[in-house]
Scaffold this motif. Structure first.
Motif: not given
Length: 361
Positions: A205-211
């Motif tokens: 499962t892929l996503g983004i983070s850090g913002d």
């Protein structure tokens, strides 16, 4: 020894009597030596046969085929258990340490559709043939093996597939199965971020983070034992987070309150103040202006080059009541008037020092 006379009166020797109690007849040393040699030779044959049998018994324990088969079994069982670190200990993905993030336990343990069965069919030369099952799908695969400097067989780099992940805008880090994975630095002016790393068979499962102001709809990547159906390349569309939407809504409400508290006297003043939607297009003097918002306008945030652009979706509904002087300055005649207004959301959101700010367009 007694000398007897012969018929021709010549003396003759009497043969000696056999030696009493001796094992071999006296006077036959060659026969004794031959028997000793025969016994020694027989013992050597027996010893050689015993050594050969021992070698044949022990040799399979150290044969390359057996080592490869054992390595393959350890590797497959670790994949079934979701033990990425164990699988990594008997394999060589052929990448530096900073590119092995997806092979660690914290990522692989949560992977779906891992392999759930295997059977070793053959191990020879530098490859192992096995029948592997993943998510109900059975397939015969070949593991290409490599030998380390220490002489240990490992699952080689050619067996690894890689997940290729990109985002529509630069991001600080991605998430893979909920674990943060830093995005490589693409430099100033980059239009996206990309990630390319090897992974074990499974679904990720892929996503983004850090913002805090940006997110992305989660996507799935599948590393399959059948490379034909693997879906290992994904592009994530960066979208505004709920926090940014809420803060944008609050910024627009604050701006509206500012505009309605002191209605601009002219259209040019309204535009200058960012209150173009709250201008009274009345050339005569007005007083007692009062705005009533019946329905808030809706909006969408679109990612710009270095900001979020506020795009109006559905117009709102509002009314403004006021009095207008229809007479002269020295003899005013104030008349009530009501207008219907269709407010729209507009502007740009810029992130300044980690805080969302509204800029008029």
């Amino acid at each position: 020894m007694e000398i007897l006379p012969s018929a021709n009166n010549q003396p003759s020797l009497t043969p000696p009597l056999p030696h009493q109690g001796g094992t071999f007849p006296e006077g036959k040393p060659g026969r004794k030596r031959n028997m000793i040699i025969a016994i020694a030779a027989g013992a050597a044959v027996v010893l050689t046969a015993a050594i050969l049998a021992l070698v044949l018994l022990v040799l399979p324990l150290f044969s390359p085929d057996r080592d490869m088969g054992t390595t393959a079994k350890t590797y497959f069982q670790a994949l079934i258990d979701g033990d990425g670190e164990k699988a990594l200990s008997v394999s060589d993905p052929g990448v530096p340490e900073n590119e092995k993030a997806l092979l660690q336990n914290n990522v692989y343990k949560s992977a779906g559709q891992r392999i759930d069965g295997y059977r070793i069919l053959e191990a020879r030369s530098d490859f192992v043939t096995a029948e592997v099952t993943q998510n109900g799908r059975k397939q015969e695969i070949i593991l290409r093996m490599t030998k380390s400097r220490e002489g240990e067989w490992k699952v080689g780099p050619k067996n690894f597939q890689k997940i290729r992940l990109s985002s529509s805008r630069p991001v600080e880090s991605f998430t893979v199965n909920g674990v943060d994975v830093a995005a490589p630095d693409t430099g100033t002016g980059a239009r996206d971020s990309q990630l390319l790393m090897p992974a074990f068979p499974g679904e990720y499962t892929l996503g983004i983070s850090g913002d805090k102001y940006a997110t992305a709809e989660e996507q799935k990547a599948l590393i399959s034992i059948d490379r034909v159906i693997s879906k290992s390349t994904e592009s994530l569309k960066v979208i505004p987070s709920q926090l940014l939407l809420d803060e944008t809504r609050a910024l627009l409400a604050n701006k509206r309150s500012e505009c309605t508290a002191s209605t601009p006297g002219t259209a040019s003043e309204a535009t200058r103040r960012g209150c173009s939607g709250f201008a009274l297009y009345e050339y005569r003097p007005t007083r007692n202006v009062k705005w009533t918002i019946e329905k808030e306008p809706t909006f969408t945030l679109l990612r710009g080059e270095d900001s979020w652009i506020i795009q109006s979706d559905e117009s709102g509904k509002a009314s403004v009541s006021y009095e207008v002087n229809s007479g002269r300055d020295d003899a005013p005649q104030w008349e009530p008037k009501v207008e219907l207004v269709v407010p729209r959301a507009s502007g740009e959101i810029h992130i300044v020092d980690g805080k969302a700010t509204l800029k008029d367009r």
